[in-house]
Design an enzyme around this catalytic site. Structure first.
Site, short mmCIF file in Angstrom:
data_model
loop_
_atom_site.label_atom_id
_atom_site.label_comp_id
_atom_site.label_asym_id
_atom_site.label_seq_id
_atom_site.Cartn_x
_atom_site.Cartn_y
_atom_site.Cartn_z
N CYS A 88 28.59 26.57 44.34
CA CYS A 88 29.65 27.36 43.70
C CYS A 88 30.88 26.54 43.37
O CYS A 88 31.81 27.03 42.74
CB CYS A 88 30.02 28.55 44.59
SG CYS A 88 28.65 29.72 44.75
N CYS A 213 32.81 41.76 48.85
CA CYS A 213 32.09 40.78 48.03
C CYS A 213 32.75 40.63 46.67
O CYS A 213 33.23 41.61 46.09
CB CYS A 213 30.65 41.23 47.79
SG CYS A 213 29.72 41.58 49.27
N LYS A 340 36.99 37.78 43.52
CA LYS A 340 36.78 39.18 43.85
C LYS A 340 36.80 40.06 42.60
O LYS A 340 35.89 40.87 42.42
CB LYS A 340 37.86 39.64 44.85
CG LYS A 340 37.81 41.12 45.20
CD LYS A 340 36.67 41.39 46.17
CE LYS A 340 36.31 42.86 46.27
NZ LYS A 340 35.49 43.35 45.14
N HIS A 344 32.88 36.06 39.30
CA HIS A 344 32.36 34.77 39.77
C HIS A 344 31.13 34.32 39.00
O HIS A 344 30.02 34.38 39.50
CB HIS A 344 32.07 34.87 41.26
CG HIS A 344 31.67 33.57 41.91
ND1 HIS A 344 32.03 32.35 41.41
CD2 HIS A 344 30.97 33.32 43.05
CE1 HIS A 344 31.54 31.39 42.20
NE2 HIS A 344 30.90 31.96 43.19
#
Lengths: 400, 484
Positions: A88, A213, A340, A344
């Site tokens: 990531c 998440c 958030k 992402h």
């Protein structure tokens, strides 16, 4: 003796696509969307770009490997294009490649573009995928929330924090980012949530619930970098330079040696310490005006505040509850909504964080603009708490 | 004079116990006669247990405190071996970290495999097999849904160490009869047993075939039937062991309980399981007659010796029975046994191919759970690696093999993951810190959701890590289980 990256490279232009469920877009379309904004902002022609870096992480669900997808999408003039992947943290790796190329003098103008098209898997969350043939034979069938949930257990164990207190602090992290996200037109998730909603959301991986998440999004972000001198020659008067770029990669110690207690991310501590040295920062909580950190999950952001030295060990959960990292707090975090709520798209995220810093530092952040920030930090984390890559970058207004 | 016998025993039952009432509740609409078998509970494999994993656990129990380099052979009896062509006893030997220069043998094709295999292994000892022969019987029973078999069967395994000299039970006599009496069968292409009428099985089968085998074994050791203190005959037909005993002249109080209420009939494993239970309770001098029925009958007579008093403590059958979690959810049983086509979502669709060359290269680590111990600094690590993980050491190629399967540990971090694919969601996994060093991010199984948290004590068990149903393969690895 290495002199570091400070003020050697300037950001000439940046661009970022709208993040979200971009059902009508190919990954290449997203690349073009980000690039179009970026090249216009840079004020140069495409053929000035001498080298490019493309970051994607789960390329098998969209463009496939190599530098070709970027070169073809932008019809780059047969220049070097390198595809990078570091979980990531890939986006920051593309930026690092371009920045180092310029700093080395190998080229004058370089492009970093990160892109991820995650919404063609047919289900929510990140794709279930192989972790490598040998790893697949003994690793758990881990998911990202499952791995970061370990951090909550480790944090509880190390600091004796009550399960409910920690869960409430985690909820507060998400409430804050949702509030910030409403003021960002490019964000994936643009609605406020209450602490109660977060606490009562379905459990994904104990103690991480749905609202702990980040969003899984499609998107692209990019930067064109050059030297401060060339930036000035090109007519830029106010610009942002790179103050520090550090990357730390686990060597297996956390996963295999009892020295690590599971309550923090070791690489972030190492990378941030080096970054502060490179940028000449002594007191990050006092000197940094804002941060964009890798809030893949609420607990990650909470722990990261300690790892970056912005909260004392074992105290971040209290600081979070006290609003230290809110938009109007001492060190605003995720002013753009963060992973958030901005979303992402993995390979793009590191560059998206830099995009927000860039806008804020140039006073172009619209209704979420902070009051005259000078220095900001981005933190881009890939992998799992016990085995990961962590990059810390510091950018700021150029005073040279 | 060779004196073969049993030197140690061990047992394993899956922790899950399906309540028979749950089976009856779900199926009585179609077959009201099932209610006749509705009392008690049956042992039930978790999704990650099979005949091989249970065999390994029973063998570990049997080998507790023993020197594993003494084991010269592993014989595994079962009719539900996961592999038709890949030696299942060989997987056990690898998982148990035994020497490579040993004999391995799978004994199968009849529920009598347990006693036939035992007789054969004792024969090998008598013929001079060195050290210990490890004999394991294990069964993960298969049955159609809504059948009496589903209610009567159970899953489990038992293991015996066989040798000469200091035996806890000496083989006194034995006899076998082979008759092609087909009370049930399972063809190579069929998944389930096909059974004939119970009354015929009882009258023409058990009552006519078992008594002469018993008589033969008694004759072999020159004993009267009245001298038998424990008579073990696995049979899920009611009262049959008692009827056989009466015919054979064995005292009625010698008839052992078949554990039908607490476990169910574990097929080829059951005679051995009952033998282990008898050994747990027996006093020196007692005579045990164990019989196994299936296309004939084996009968073996053992005489318990003084050495049984000094056998080291172990889980055994009583421990295995005590380690239980009642299961009321019949659908979980169906799902774990592949009897319903359950949707696990798209995350379940990933390819689970096992590269066999990778498995072979890493077999010590994956199957044997062998890590490394740095000979410079003493740090234990998993997996074994070229450079020591200790930041204050870092020595190169300094690690010796370090078996870790028997090392207890504690839960350092954990989660219950509802997102990732699991046949038994949520998936529990986390970091285990081993006593004396070494740690691993690993799956937990048989989790007690009420008490599980950081600090929980765990031990490792050999389990199925993943099933490749497309290719008929299964990956095995070790998982952490909360300690009893």
């Amino acid at each position: 003796m290495a002199t570091g990256i400070k003020d050697k490279v300037a950001i000439l232009g940046m661009g970022c696509s709208k993040f979200g469920e971009r059902w009508d877009m190919e990954a290449q379309d997203l690349m073009v969307e980000a690039f179009t904004e970026c090249i216009a902002d840079a004020g140069i022609e495409k053929d000035r770009i001498e080298a490019a870096w493309l970051s994607t992480a789960i390329e098998s669900v969209h463009v496939g490997s190599s530098g070709l997808p970027l070169s073809v999408a932008l019809r780059l003039p047969y220049i070097p294009v390198t595809r990078v992947e570091n979980f990531c943290a890939s986006g920051t790796e593309a930026f690092r490649g371009a920045v180092y190329a310029v700093a080395s003098g190998a080229c004058d103008v370089a492009l970093a573009l990160g892109c991820e098209k995650l919404k063609d898997t047919g289900y929510g969350g990140l794709p279930q995928r192989t972790r490598g043939v040998t790893n697949d034979m003994y690793w758990p069938n881990l998911s990202a929330p499952g791995m970061f949930a370990q951090l909550a257990a480790g944090y509880r164990g190390a600091h004796g924090v009550d399960k409910d207190d920690l869960k409430r602090a985690m909820a507060r992290v998400s409430v804050k980012s949702h509030a910030n996200g409403t003021r960002n037109p490019k964000a994936h998730l643009r609605r406020e949530v209450s602490e109660e909603q977060v606490l009562n959301a379905p459990m994904v991986a104990e103690p991480i619930g749905l609202y702990d998440c980040c969003g899984v999004s499609d998107g692209a972000a990019c930067a064109i970098v050059t030297t401060p001198d060339i930036a000035r020659e090109l007519g830029k008067t106010e610009f942002v330079t790179v103050k520090a770029m550090q990357l730390s990669v686990s060597n297996g110690e956390e996963a295999g040696h009892s020295g690590w207690d599971g309550s923090y991310v070791k690489t972030t501590r190492i990378a941030s310490k080096k970054a502060y040295e490179e940028a000449g920062i002594r007191n990050p909580r006092a000197e940094l005006d804002m941060t964009e950190v890798h809030d893949c999950f609420s607990i990650t952001e909470l722990v990261t505040m300690e790892d970056l030295g912005l909260a004392e060990e074992g105290r971040a959960w209290r600081d979070v509850l006290d609003g230290v990292f809110d938009a109007d707090g001492e060190v605003p975090c995720q002013i753009d909504g963060g992973l958030k709520c901005f979303g992402h798209p993995i390979g793009a995220s590191g560059l998206r964080m830099l995009y927000e810093m860039y806008l804020q530092l140039l006073g172009r952040a619209g209704e979420r603009q902070l009051d005259d920030p000078q220095l900001g930090l981005t933190h881009n984390l890939g992998g799992f708490p016990h085995m990961n890559v962590s990059s810390v970058s510091i950018v700021g207004r150029y005073e040279g | 004079m060779p004196n073969p016998g049993i030197t140690a025993f061990g047992a394993y039952l899956p922790r899950l116990r399906l309540q028979r009432s749950a089976i009856v509740r779900a199926n009585a609409w179609a077959n009201s006669a099932l209610a006749a078998h509705g009392r008690g509970e049956r042992s039930m494999c978790n999704w990650d247990e099979d005949a091989v994993t249970m065999a390994v656990e029973a063998a570990r129990d049997a080998l507790s405190g023993a020197d594993r380099s003494e084991v010269s052979a592993v014989h595994l009896a079962s009719t539900t071996l996961p592999f038709t062509d890949r030696q299942n006893s060989g997987i056990c030997a690898e998982a148990l970290n035994l020497e490579t220069e040993i004999g391995t043998l799978d004994v199968t094709s009849s529920l009598r495999a347990g006693t036939t295999g035992l007789a054969n292994a004792l024969g090998a000892v008598r013929a001079g097999a060195p050290g210990q022969v490890l004999f394991i019987a294990s069964e993960h029973r298969r049955s159609r849904t809504g059948t009496p078999q589903e209610l009567l069967y159970g899953d489990g395994a038992a293991a015996l160490c066989l040798g000469q000299g200091d035996v806890i039970a000496r083989l006194a006599g034995r006899h076998s009869i082979s008759v092609d009496f087909v009370d049930h069968y399972r063809g190579q292409q069929s998944e389930f047993d096909y059974d004939w009428e119970e009354r015929w099985v009882r009258d023409e089968g058990y009552l006519k075939i078992v008594p002469p085998a018993v008589a033969g074994a008694l004759r072999d050791c020159g004993l009267d039937a009245g001298a038998i203190d424990r008579f073990l005959l696995p049979c899920s037909l009611r009262r049959v062991p008692e009827m056989v005993a009466r015919q054979a002249g064995i005292r009625p109080e010698a008839v052992a309980d078949g554990m039908q209420q607490v476990c169910g009939d574990t097929g080829a494993a059951h005679a051995v399981l009952m033998l282990c239970r008898a050994l747990e309770e027996a006093e020196p001098g007692e005579r045990i007659l164990v019989a196994g029925f299936g296309q004939g009958c084996d009968a073996l007579v053992f005489e318990v010796t003084e050495a049984i008093r000094s056998l080291s403590p172990r889980r055994g059958v009583s421990g295995a029975l005590a380690r239980r979690a009642p299961e009321e959810n019949y659908d979980r049983f169906l799902t774990f046994n592949g009897l319903v086509d359950k949707d696990f979502g798209k995350r379940a669709e990933v390819d689970r191919q096992t590269p066999l060359s990778t498995l072979y290269r890493n077999r010590r680590m994956l199957t044997g759970f062998v890590g490394g111990r740095c000979e410079r600094c003493g740090t234990v690590q998993f997996p074994k690696s070229h450079y020591c993980v200790n930041p204050n050491c870092g020595a190169f190629d300094s690690q010796a093999d370090h078996p870790m399967a028997d090392t207890p540990g504690a839960v350092k971090t954990w989660t219950a993951d509802s997102l990732t694919f699991s046949i038994d969601p949520p998936a529990y996994f986390g970091m285990v810190q081993f006593e004396g060093g070494g740690r691993l991010m690993v799956d937990f199984t048989d989790v007690d959701r009420e008490t599980f948290d950081i600090g929980a004590r765990v031990g490792m068990q050999f389990r199925v890590r993943e099933v490749d149903s497309e290719r008929g393969f299964r990956k095995y690895f070790w998982k952490a289980v909360q300690s009893d």
